[in-house]
Design an enzyme around this catalytic site. Structure first.
Site, PDB file in Angstrom:
ATOM      1  CE  LYS A   1      -2.678   0.330   3.339  1.00 54.12           C
ATOM      2  NZ  LYS A   1      -2.538   1.924   4.780  1.00 54.12           N
TER       3      LYS A   1
ATOM      4  NE  ARG B   1      -5.024   3.230  11.889  1.00 47.79           N
ATOM      5  CZ  ARG B   1      -4.310   2.252  11.322  1.00 47.79           C
ATOM      6  NH1 ARG B   1      -3.963   1.366  10.917  1.00 47.79           N
ATOM      7  NH2 ARG B   1      -3.217   2.999  10.664  1.00 47.79           N
TER       8      ARG B   1
ATOM      9  NE  ARG C   1       9.481  -6.512   6.560  1.00 41.81           N
ATOM     10  CZ  ARG C   1       9.390  -5.698   6.700  1.00 41.81           C
ATOM     11  NH1 ARG C   1       9.255  -4.698   6.095  1.00 41.81           N
ATOM     12  NH2 ARG C   1       8.508  -5.300   6.951  1.00 41.81           N
TER      13      ARG C   1
ATOM     14  NE  ARG D   1      12.202  -4.454  12.022  1.00 46.29           N
ATOM     15  CZ  ARG D   1      11.136  -4.332  11.523  1.00 46.29           C
ATOM     16  NH1 ARG D   1      11.986  -3.060  10.341  1.00 46.29           N
ATOM     17  NH2 ARG D   1      10.184  -3.722  11.457  1.00 46.29           N
TER      18      ARG D   1
ATOM     19  NE  ARG E   1       3.224  -5.886  11.264  1.00 42.13           N
ATOM     20  CZ  ARG E   1       3.603  -6.281  10.020  1.00 42.13           C
ATOM     21  NH1 ARG E   1       4.354  -6.555  10.470  1.00 42.13           N
ATOM     22  NH2 ARG E   1       4.004  -4.803   9.948  1.00 42.13           N
TER      23      ARG E   1
END
Length: 215
Positions: free
Chosen positions: A15, A90, A129, A162, A173
């Protein structure tokens, strides 16, 4: 009449990247709610100080404070023709507040593109990642792997994951995003403004479909 586009999509849908491309192609300002928050906190504005009080208590910043920050940003000259909104609204309540705010500013939401990507693809994208401990360069185990597993190409530093990028965290998430956003998606679908875009397509094709959606 200002043309406002609300860009929706879960973490990992691309996005942020697409919002920047759309801003360049349309000449509309890219308004990120995260940037607005950081700007108010950094400049210690009255609204920033107020938000900080809630954040220090570990509470969510109330809608009226968030809405006031957005309103101030949208009333600046660079938004006179409209803007691409990223990260706001939101909830359906925030969507209603945005609509009322835009009435006052002689603008309206003309399109709500939703970049849709299946959860398993998002998890693969985000949990692949790896970051170099030394220089901070980011790799991806599928899309951009290092030449030697676990080692940075540039400085030989150790690659680590991370906490945000670990599969369990990523899954949570995405779940939270989808739960929180589904009422908003329904709100805009009922209003006839939602356009679903397949976010698994190549970046250029997603951009092309987004440009079509907002035309």
């Amino acid at each position: 009449m200002g043309r406002f586009i609300v860009l929706l999509g879960p973490p990992g849908a691309g996005k942020g990247t697409q919002a920047q491309v759309l801003a360049e192609k349309t000449g509309l300002a890219h308004i990120s709610s995260g940037d607005i928050f950081r700007e108010n906190l950094k400049n210690q504005t009255d609204l920033g100080k107020l938000a900080q009080v809630y954040m220090n208590r570990g509470e969510l910043v109330p809608d009226d404070v968030t809405i006031a920050m957005i309103r101030e940003r949208l009333s600046r000259p660079d938004c006179a023709n409209g803007a691409i909104l990223d990260g706001f609204p939101r909830t359906p309540a925030q969507a209603e507040a945005l609509s009322a705010m835009l009435d006052d500013l002689d603008g309206k939401v003309v399109s709500v593109p939703y970049i849709s990507v299946p959860a398993e693809v998002l998890i693969e994208r985000l949990s692949g990642r790896w970051t170099c401990r030394t220089c901070g360069k980011v790799y991806h185990s599928v899309y951009n792997p290092p030449k030697k597993a676990g080692i940075c190409d540039d400085d030989g530093g150790e690659l680590y994951q991370r906490e945000d990028d670990q599969p369990a965290t990523v899954e949570k998430r995405i779940k939270v995003y989808l739960e929180q956003t589904s009422p908003l998606i329904e709100h805009y679908r009922r209003a006839g403004l939602l356009v679903e875009i397949d976010g698994t397509l190549p970046i250029e094709e997603v951009t092309r479909q987004l440009m079509e959606a907002i035309a």
